[in-house]
Design an enzyme around this catalytic site. Structure first.
Site, PDB file in Angstrom:
ATOM      1  N   ARG A 174      39.236  57.822  47.758  1.00  0.00           N
ATOM      2  CA  ARG A 174      40.651  57.585  47.469  1.00  0.00           C
ATOM      3  C   ARG A 174      41.192  58.825  46.780  1.00  0.00           C
ATOM      4  O   ARG A 174      40.451  59.628  46.223  1.00  0.00           O
ATOM      5  CB  ARG A 174      40.825  56.353  46.571  1.00  0.00           C
ATOM      6  CG  ARG A 174      40.089  56.432  45.244  1.00  0.00           C
ATOM      7  CD  ARG A 174      40.242  55.159  44.435  1.00  0.00           C
ATOM      8  NE  ARG A 174      41.613  54.955  43.992  1.00  0.00           N
ATOM      9  CZ  ARG A 174      42.097  55.445  42.851  1.00  0.00           C
ATOM     10  NH1 ARG A 174      41.345  56.183  42.053  1.00  0.00           N
ATOM     11  NH2 ARG A 174      43.344  55.209  42.503  1.00  0.00           N
ATOM     12  N   ARG A 178      50.217  59.188  41.628  1.00  0.00           N
ATOM     13  CA  ARG A 178      50.849  58.609  40.442  1.00  0.00           C
ATOM     14  C   ARG A 178      52.366  58.734  40.594  1.00  0.00           C
ATOM     15  O   ARG A 178      52.900  59.848  40.598  1.00  0.00           O
ATOM     16  CB  ARG A 178      50.343  59.358  39.202  1.00  0.00           C
ATOM     17  CG  ARG A 178      50.730  58.737  37.900  1.00  0.00           C
ATOM     18  CD  ARG A 178      50.123  59.516  36.743  1.00  0.00           C
ATOM     19  NE  ARG A 178      48.683  59.357  36.666  1.00  0.00           N
ATOM     20  CZ  ARG A 178      47.901  60.075  35.875  1.00  0.00           C
ATOM     21  NH1 ARG A 178      48.419  61.020  35.116  1.00  0.00           N
ATOM     22  NH2 ARG A 178      46.601  59.871  35.840  1.00  0.00           N
ATOM     23  N   ARG A 251      25.375  72.058  44.276  1.00  0.00           N
ATOM     24  CA  ARG A 251      26.304  73.184  44.248  1.00  0.00           C
ATOM     25  C   ARG A 251      26.219  73.826  42.873  1.00  0.00           C
ATOM     26  O   ARG A 251      26.024  73.142  41.861  1.00  0.00           O
ATOM     27  CB  ARG A 251      27.740  72.720  44.517  1.00  0.00           C
ATOM     28  CG  ARG A 251      27.981  72.311  45.946  1.00  0.00           C
ATOM     29  CD  ARG A 251      27.905  73.455  46.914  1.00  0.00           C
ATOM     30  NE  ARG A 251      29.070  74.345  46.787  1.00  0.00           N
ATOM     31  CZ  ARG A 251      29.125  75.565  47.341  1.00  0.00           C
ATOM     32  NH1 ARG A 251      28.104  76.042  48.001  1.00  0.00           N
ATOM     33  NH2 ARG A 251      30.225  76.281  47.209  1.00  0.00           N
ATOM     34  N   ARG A 282      39.164  78.133  39.904  1.00  0.00           N
ATOM     35  CA  ARG A 282      40.100  77.954  38.795  1.00  0.00           C
ATOM     36  C   ARG A 282      39.898  79.020  37.733  1.00  0.00           C
ATOM     37  O   ARG A 282      38.867  79.707  37.698  1.00  0.00           O
ATOM     38  CB  ARG A 282      39.959  76.560  38.173  1.00  0.00           C
ATOM     39  CG  ARG A 282      38.591  76.221  37.597  1.00  0.00           C
ATOM     40  CD  ARG A 282      38.589  74.786  37.101  1.00  0.00           C
ATOM     41  NE  ARG A 282      37.298  74.404  36.526  1.00  0.00           N
ATOM     42  CZ  ARG A 282      37.051  73.224  35.970  1.00  0.00           C
ATOM     43  NH1 ARG A 282      38.004  72.306  35.904  1.00  0.00           N
ATOM     44  NH2 ARG A 282      35.860  72.937  35.470  1.00  0.00           N
ATOM     45  N   GLU A 302      35.976  80.709  37.646  1.00  0.00           N
ATOM     46  CA  GLU A 302      34.847  79.930  38.148  1.00  0.00           C
ATOM     47  C   GLU A 302      34.694  80.143  39.650  1.00  0.00           C
ATOM     48  O   GLU A 302      35.622  79.889  40.412  1.00  0.00           O
ATOM     49  CB  GLU A 302      35.044  78.437  37.870  1.00  0.00           C
ATOM     50  CG  GLU A 302      34.896  78.046  36.422  1.00  0.00           C
ATOM     51  CD  GLU A 302      34.869  76.538  36.232  1.00  0.00           C
ATOM     52  OE1 GLU A 302      34.764  75.798  37.244  1.00  0.00           O
ATOM     53  OE2 GLU A 302      34.969  76.093  35.076  1.00  0.00           O
ATOM     54  N   TYR A 349      26.128  62.712  39.240  1.00  0.00           N
ATOM     55  CA  TYR A 349      27.122  63.410  38.443  1.00  0.00           C
ATOM     56  C   TYR A 349      27.628  62.486  37.349  1.00  0.00           C
ATOM     57  O   TYR A 349      28.255  61.466  37.622  1.00  0.00           O
ATOM     58  CB  TYR A 349      28.298  63.920  39.280  1.00  0.00           C
ATOM     59  CG  TYR A 349      29.264  64.711  38.432  1.00  0.00           C
ATOM     60  CD1 TYR A 349      28.990  66.029  38.103  1.00  0.00           C
ATOM     61  CD2 TYR A 349      30.408  64.119  37.910  1.00  0.00           C
ATOM     62  CE1 TYR A 349      29.838  66.751  37.290  1.00  0.00           C
ATOM     63  CE2 TYR A 349      31.262  64.835  37.095  1.00  0.00           C
ATOM     64  CZ  TYR A 349      30.975  66.159  36.789  1.00  0.00           C
ATOM     65  OH  TYR A 349      31.803  66.863  35.967  1.00  0.00           O
ATOM     66  N   ASP A 351      29.916  62.116  33.810  1.00  0.00           N
ATOM     67  CA  ASP A 351      30.797  62.645  32.778  1.00  0.00           C
ATOM     68  C   ASP A 351      30.078  62.534  31.442  1.00  0.00           C
ATOM     69  O   ASP A 351      29.091  61.794  31.306  1.00  0.00           O
ATOM     70  CB  ASP A 351      32.117  61.866  32.745  1.00  0.00           C
ATOM     71  CG  ASP A 351      33.041  62.241  33.897  1.00  0.00           C
ATOM     72  OD1 ASP A 351      33.022  63.421  34.308  1.00  0.00           O
ATOM     73  OD2 ASP A 351      33.767  61.352  34.389  1.00  0.00           O
TER      74      ASP A 351
END
Length: 369
Positions: A174, A178, A251, A282, A302, A349, A351
């Site tokens: 998805r 917003r 990666r 970025r 990066e 992964y 957080d």
């Protein structure tokens, strides 16, 4: 027979290892933490440059909906009120992220949610007639052409090192749209950066715990294991088992840090570059994470790359091939006495709040039952 010195040997001084060690110490257990790097904190480590806390391994913004975890980290160091509001640069034009009414206004001049929704529906409906076969088809069916080609395609292809038509559709299940003028990237109730940098958090967690840095666990594995009753391993699970079932793929990232003799380079902590022709994804300007007023600034570009055996892995490539390979390691680990935890050991992964939550859950199950 010699008595073992520690209750736990913890391999890795990142967040998982540090939380585990802290919780074990609270319960009267002794721990030795070892890490191959010359610093604690894992990828959250901050290097002080020009009195600026530089996120040495990329941007780390703490965010969570879990008040207990928020209170937990704030017990070690107060957090500021930094709000992550990244900006995307596409051919010199700037767009707010995540995709919101500011983004839509810049793209189309729309002023109401109804206008924006109408354009997105019109652009995406033609791609919804068949089941998406790849990431590009999936993204186009969700957001249409303008958002995809300007803000998703180039960035994604750089990040993964593959054409979007070669990436599986499930990578983008998805895309959040917003329909408010809200640039806050995260929806979580709590968000911020430790005042003084993440080293304050890592140092607080490991206070009073024996730590040895610059230690390659695999070069002296038997001797290190023999120093404790049990080992907690937070590194790559495939490396632990000597790649018995093959290497898990990741990666990687390369970071180019630069000191600039100006006070403010880009006016924001994070600006993404979405064109495929620009090799970096970025630019970070670290002082903005802590609202710094230093006379100089430090920026980091990066660059995504394929992770090799010798480079630091960042993002697991959770496709079917790698997930099936990981399951072989997981099944083998289930029969082992070693405790495996963290993003590398679990090939997931995480957080930061999820890493902390996983370590707290593991120690609670281990010590409180």
């Amino acid at each position: 027979m010699s008595t073992k010195k520690y209750d736990f040997l913890i391999v890795g001084a990142g967040l998982y290892g540090a939380v585990f060690a802290h919780e074990a110490k609270k319960r009267g257990k002794t721990c030795l933490v070892v890490d191959k790097r010359e610093h604690i904190g894992g990828n959250t480590f901050c290097k002080k440059i020009e009195d600026i806390n530089v996120h040495a391994y990329g941007a780390h913004i703490f965010h969570t909906n879990d008040k207990k975890i928020w209170d937990y980290v704030n017990d070690f160091v107060p957090f500021n009120k930094y709000t992550n509001s990244p900006v995307a640069n596409h051919k010199g034009s700037l767009y707010n992220l995540p995709f919101n009414m500011n983004t839509f206004y810049k793209l189309w001049g729309t002023k109401t949610p109804a206008e924006a929704k109408s354009i997105i529906d019109e652009q995406s409906k033609k791609y919804q007639k068949k089941q998406p076969q790849n990431l590009e088809e999936q993204a186009l069916s969700l957001v249409g052409e303008d958002i995809y080609f300007k803000l998703i395609k180039g960035y994604t292809e750089k990040q993964w090192g593959r054409k979007a038509t070669e990436l599986p559709a499930f990578i983008i299940k998805r895309l959040p749209l917003r329909f408010t003028f809200d640039n806050n990237y995260f929806n979580d109730s709590y968000q911020g950066i430790p005042i003084g940098g993440y080293n304050e958090l890592s140092g607080g967690l490991l206070e009073g715990i024996d730590v040895q840095l610059g230690v390659n666990y695999f070069k002296d594995k038997i001797a290190l294991d023999n120093m404790a009753h049990k080992t907690v391993f937070t590194g790559k699970i495939d490396e632990y088992y000597n790649y018995e079932f093959g290497k898990l793929e990741y990666r990687g990232l390369r970071f180019d840090h630069e000191i600039l003799n100006i006070e403010n380079y880009q006016g924001n902590a994070v600006i993404n570059y979405t064109e495929a022709e620009i090799p970096y994804t970025r630019i970070l300007e670290h002082k903005h994470f802590e609202f710094g007023q230093q006379k100089k600034t430090v920026i980091t570009k990066e660059y995504p790359l394929e992770a090799s055996t010798d480079s630091e892995p960042y993002y697991p490539i959770n496709d079917d091939k790698n997930n099936n390979r990981y399951l072989q390691y997981k099944n083998k680990a289930a029969k082992d006495l070693v405790i495996f935890g963290g993003r590398l050991a679990e090939y997931k992964y995480y957080d930061m709040h999820q890493v902390i939550g996983a370590a707290l859950a593991k120690t609670k199950k281990l010590f409180d039952n």
